[in-house]
Structure formats: C-alpha cells, structure tokens
Design an enzyme around this catalytic site. Structure first.
Site, mmCIF file in Angstrom:
data_model
loop_
_atom_site.group_PDB
_atom_site.id
_atom_site.type_symbol
_atom_site.label_atom_id
_atom_site.label_comp_id
_atom_site.label_asym_id
_atom_site.label_seq_id
_atom_site.Cartn_x
_atom_site.Cartn_y
_atom_site.Cartn_z
ATOM 1 N N TYR A 23 0.770 -1.489 0.267
ATOM 2 C CA TYR A 23 0.001 0.129 0.533
ATOM 3 C C TYR A 23 0.702 1.250 -0.039
ATOM 4 C CZ TYR A 23 -2.909 3.676 1.030
ATOM 5 O OH TYR A 23 -3.981 4.890 1.421
ATOM 6 N N VAL A 26 -7.963 8.963 8.166
ATOM 7 C CA VAL A 26 -9.559 9.342 8.204
ATOM 8 C C VAL A 26 -11.092 8.547 7.785
ATOM 9 C CG1 VAL A 26 -11.317 10.636 6.438
ATOM 10 C CG2 VAL A 26 -8.288 10.718 6.085
ATOM 11 N N THR A 42 -13.718 6.781 7.485
ATOM 12 C CA THR A 42 -14.289 6.217 6.123
ATOM 13 C C THR A 42 -14.597 4.330 5.902
ATOM 14 O OG1 THR A 42 -12.678 5.739 4.417
ATOM 15 C CG2 THR A 42 -13.129 8.075 5.390
HETATM 16 P P1 NDP Z 1 -13.049 5.111 1.044
HETATM 17 O O1 NDP Z 1 -13.245 2.584 0.955
HETATM 18 O O2 NDP Z 1 -14.607 5.106 1.883
HETATM 19 O O3 NDP Z 1 -13.745 4.699 -0.628
HETATM 20 C C1 NDP Z 1 -13.204 4.122 -1.496
HETATM 21 C C2 NDP Z 1 -13.326 4.576 -2.913
HETATM 22 O O4 NDP Z 1 -12.892 4.039 -3.959
HETATM 23 C C3 NDP Z 1 -15.353 4.229 -3.107
HETATM 24 O O5 NDP Z 1 -16.144 5.186 -4.083
HETATM 25 C C4 NDP Z 1 -14.950 2.937 -4.397
HETATM 26 O O6 NDP Z 1 -16.010 2.773 -4.657
HETATM 27 C C5 NDP Z 1 -14.071 3.382 -5.297
HETATM 28 N N1 NDP Z 1 -12.917 2.245 -5.876
HETATM 29 C C6 NDP Z 1 -12.342 1.295 -5.016
HETATM 30 N N2 NDP Z 1 -12.162 0.172 -5.558
HETATM 31 C C7 NDP Z 1 -12.202 1.108 -7.034
HETATM 32 C C8 NDP Z 1 -12.130 0.248 -8.955
HETATM 33 N N3 NDP Z 1 -11.183 -0.892 -8.252
HETATM 34 N N4 NDP Z 1 -12.475 1.201 -9.437
HETATM 35 C C9 NDP Z 1 -13.378 2.064 -9.262
HETATM 36 N N5 NDP Z 1 -13.683 2.381 -7.953
HETATM 37 C C10 NDP Z 1 -12.727 2.123 -6.904
HETATM 38 O O7 NDP Z 1 -12.253 5.117 1.687
HETATM 39 P P2 NDP Z 1 -11.721 6.301 1.343
HETATM 40 O O8 NDP Z 1 -12.802 7.557 0.941
HETATM 41 O O9 NDP Z 1 -10.384 6.442 2.799
HETATM 42 O O10 NDP Z 1 -10.396 6.634 0.410
HETATM 43 C C11 NDP Z 1 -10.348 7.475 -0.768
HETATM 44 C C12 NDP Z 1 -8.820 7.417 -1.635
HETATM 45 O O11 NDP Z 1 -8.068 7.894 -0.331
HETATM 46 C C13 NDP Z 1 -8.604 6.408 -1.721
HETATM 47 O O12 NDP Z 1 -7.367 6.456 -3.096
HETATM 48 C C14 NDP Z 1 -6.738 6.239 -0.225
HETATM 49 O O13 NDP Z 1 -5.769 5.861 -0.854
HETATM 50 C C15 NDP Z 1 -7.051 7.386 -0.321
HETATM 51 N N6 NDP Z 1 -6.687 7.873 1.713
HETATM 52 C C16 NDP Z 1 -7.627 7.041 2.588
HETATM 53 C C17 NDP Z 1 -7.097 7.402 3.785
HETATM 54 C C18 NDP Z 1 -7.712 6.907 4.863
HETATM 55 O O14 NDP Z 1 -7.640 7.062 6.581
HETATM 56 N N7 NDP Z 1 -9.569 6.725 4.639
HETATM 57 C C19 NDP Z 1 -5.779 8.348 4.505
HETATM 58 C C20 NDP Z 1 -5.264 8.550 3.516
HETATM 59 C C21 NDP Z 1 -5.975 8.118 1.431
HETATM 60 P P3 NDP Z 1 -16.133 1.364 -5.880
HETATM 61 O O15 NDP Z 1 -16.394 0.043 -4.102
HETATM 62 O O16 NDP Z 1 -18.471 1.739 -5.635
HETATM 63 O O17 NDP Z 1 -16.325 1.068 -6.257
HETATM 64 C C1 8X3 Z 2 -4.751 6.076 4.550
HETATM 65 C C2 8X3 Z 2 -3.700 6.021 5.746
HETATM 66 O O1 8X3 Z 2 -1.668 4.961 7.722
HETATM 67 O O2 8X3 Z 2 -3.871 3.430 6.844
HETATM 68 O O3 8X3 Z 2 -3.645 6.172 3.274
HETATM 69 O O4 8X3 Z 2 -1.835 4.403 5.829
HETATM 70 S S1 8X3 Z 2 -2.701 4.564 6.452
#
Ligand code: NDP
Ligand code: 8X3
Length: 248
Positions: free
Chosen positions: A149, A182, A184
């Site tokens: 990741y 975050v 989510t």
């Molecule tokens: P969620 O799991 O809540 O949302 C992820 C989103 O990505 C969903 O809408 C999902 O839609 C979509 N997704 C995943 N795989 C696919 C795919 N193969 N094709 C199309 N869409 C896809 O997580 P977050 O909102 O937290 O994550 C959003 C971004 O933020 C990501 O890039 C994550 O790495 C990043 N991030 C998150 C952090 C956290 O702590 N939450 C911290 C740092 C970065 P669906 O399943 O409907 O396809």
């Molecule tokens: C998502 C935050 O710390 O789980 O990118 O990698 S962490």
C-alpha cells in the site's frame, strides 16, 4: 458555461464528501465508482447536474469505454479528482497476499493512470484544467506491514510530481492531497469486512472525517488561476506520523 468535475471513488468516503462540496462550488459532477446504487443515492443529494459512470478503474478497456461514452456536453472536464483507491490487507511482505498486491497496484496506481490518460490530453488541448491526486501519508513514509500500500501511494506521489513537470506551461494544474487517518470505509476494505478491527483503527482519538479532507480539496480547486497548491498533508491533530497517534 458550467464547470465540470469528475470524481473517481465518489460512492464513499472522501470522494463522496468532495462531490458534495464541489457541487456547492457550482460544479456539475461526473460521479464514478463500481457501486451504481451509491452513485444514485449521492446524485439525489447534489443540486447541480450529475452524470454517473459505473466502471472499475483498474480495467483499462472499461475506463476507456466509460470516458468515451460521455456526451459532448460532459467532455470538457475542468477538475479531475483521482481519488479511487484502497488498502487491501496489512501483513508482513513475506506473509502478504499476491491478490491484495495486484489489487493495490492495479487500482491505486494503474487505475489512476488510466483515468488520467483519458482526461488530461483534453485539458491540454483546451489549455486548462486541474488534476487533484489523492495520495497519503503512506506515500511520504512507510510503516510496518504497509509495504505494498505504501509503495502504491509513493507511486502516486511520484506521478503527482512527474505530471506537474510534464504539464508545466499547458495551463493544467496538478495538486496532491495526502491524508493521515480518515474514518471512511477504508479500514473495512483493508480488513475485508472485519468491523471490530476496523473500528479499532479510529478509537481513542478524533480521526479526520471525509468532510475535513474534502474541505481542503475545495480550497485547492478554488485558488486563483496563478496559484497552484502543489502538495499538502492533512492529519488528525493526534497523529504526527503513520505510527505515532496519541490515543487516550
Ligand atoms: P473508501 O473505501 O470510503 O472509498 C474508496 C472509494 O474508491 C470508493 O468510492 C470505491 O468505490 C472506490 N474504488 C475502490 N476501488 C475501485 C475500483 N477498482 N474502481 C473504481 N472505484 C474504486 O475510502 P476513502 O474515501 O478513505 O479512500 C479514498 C482515497 O483516499 C483512496 O485513494 C485512499 O487510498 C486515500 N486515503 C485514505 C485514507 C484514510 O485513512 N481513509 C488516508 C489517506 C489516503 P466502489 O467500491 O463503489 O467502486
Ligand atoms: C491511509 C492512511 O495510515 O492507513 O492512506 O496508510 S494509512
């Protein structure tokens, strides 16, 4: 003419919250994700025009077909929010699942590239646009068991910088947002539906909300034409590094 934003991963978390705030800024929204019913639910909360595109970002043909299918009136995308992504698993490299690795590289890295390649040439032709890439604190440092990741988010960090260099002089801005923890569906996906384990990640401190991150994205895309916020990190106050979180 109205402005158009395309949000990948709009069906949940940061993407969902960003779509809502971008609509508040007057953007019409192209909502992308695999879960069509979620996109329909979101579109009902958005006062501006919406169009839903259901596709898997890691499927190269599906990305092309979905974006080619856009009606002409939706093709002039002003903001691309490259947000779709997730972690799959948390294990030492020697114990990791190759399927999980494939998912993270295919979605977080290749998926981001496929979508970017389908949209950015049009921005260059029109002489403007803004790509906002969602990286992570995991793209700036590594933590135990985060190996692939973290590698995928380091790749996003490199692509963000590379894109900005390649696009200088074209009028297209490139920005990155790197969040810490975050709350989510992220951990539910990482831990494959294990609610107990997922909840534990956010216990004992105030994690960021998706809205907190979306608010930063809104700030970035509403700067004047001559200002580009190239890179940002947003953390909960209780977090100072991936592995240092002040939990009570
Ligand atoms: P969620 O799991 O809540 O949302 C992820 C989103 O990505 C969903 O809408 C999902 O839609 C979509 N997704 C995943 N795989 C696919 C795919 N193969 N094709 C199309 N869409 C896809 O997580 P977050 O909102 O937290 O994550 C959003 C971004 O933020 C990501 O890039 C994550 O790495 C990043 N991030 C998150 C952090 C956290 O702590 N939450 C911290 C740092 C970065 P669906 O399943 O409907 O396809
Ligand atoms: C998502 C935050 O710390 O789980 O990118 O990698 S962490």
């Amino acid at each position: 003419m109205s402005k158009i934003a395309l949000v990948t991963g709009a069906s949940s978390g940061i993407g969902w919250a960003s779509a809502v705030l971008l609509a508040e800024e007057g953007y019409d929204l192209i909502l992308c994700g695999r879960r069509a019913e979620r996109l329909t639910e979101l579109s009902q909360k958005i006062p501006t025009k919406t169009l839903q595109l259901v596709f898997d970002v890691s499927n190269r043909e599906a990305v092309k077909d979905a974006l080619d299918s856009l009606p002409d009136s939706w093709k002039q995308i002003d903001v691309l929010l490259n947000n779709a992504g997730n972690a799959h698993g948390l294990a030492k490299l020697q114990d990791g699942s190759i399927d999980d690795w494939d998912a993270m590289i295919d979605i977080n890295v290749k998926g981001l590239l496929y979508v970017t390649k389908a949209i950015v040439p049009g921005m260059v032709q029109r002489g403007g646009g803004h790509v906002v890439n969602i990286g992570s604190i995991a793209g700036k440092e590594v933590y135990p068991n985060g190996n692939v990741y973290c590698a995928s988010k380091h790749a996003v960090d490199a692509l963000n910088n590379g894109m900005r260099m390649d696009l200088v002089g074209t009028g297209v801005k490139v920005s990155q947002v790197c969040p810490g923890l975050v709350e989510t569906e992220f951990s539910m996906v990482r831990f494959k539906g294990d609610e107990e384990r997922s909840k534990g990640v956010y216990e004992g401190f105030d994690a960021l909300t998706a809205h907190d991150v979306a608010d930063l994205i809104r700030f970035i895309v509403t700067r004047p034409k001559h200002v580009n916020i190239s890179d940002t990190m947003i953390l909960p106050t209780a977090q100072v590094a991936s592995t240092i979180v002040d939990k009570k």
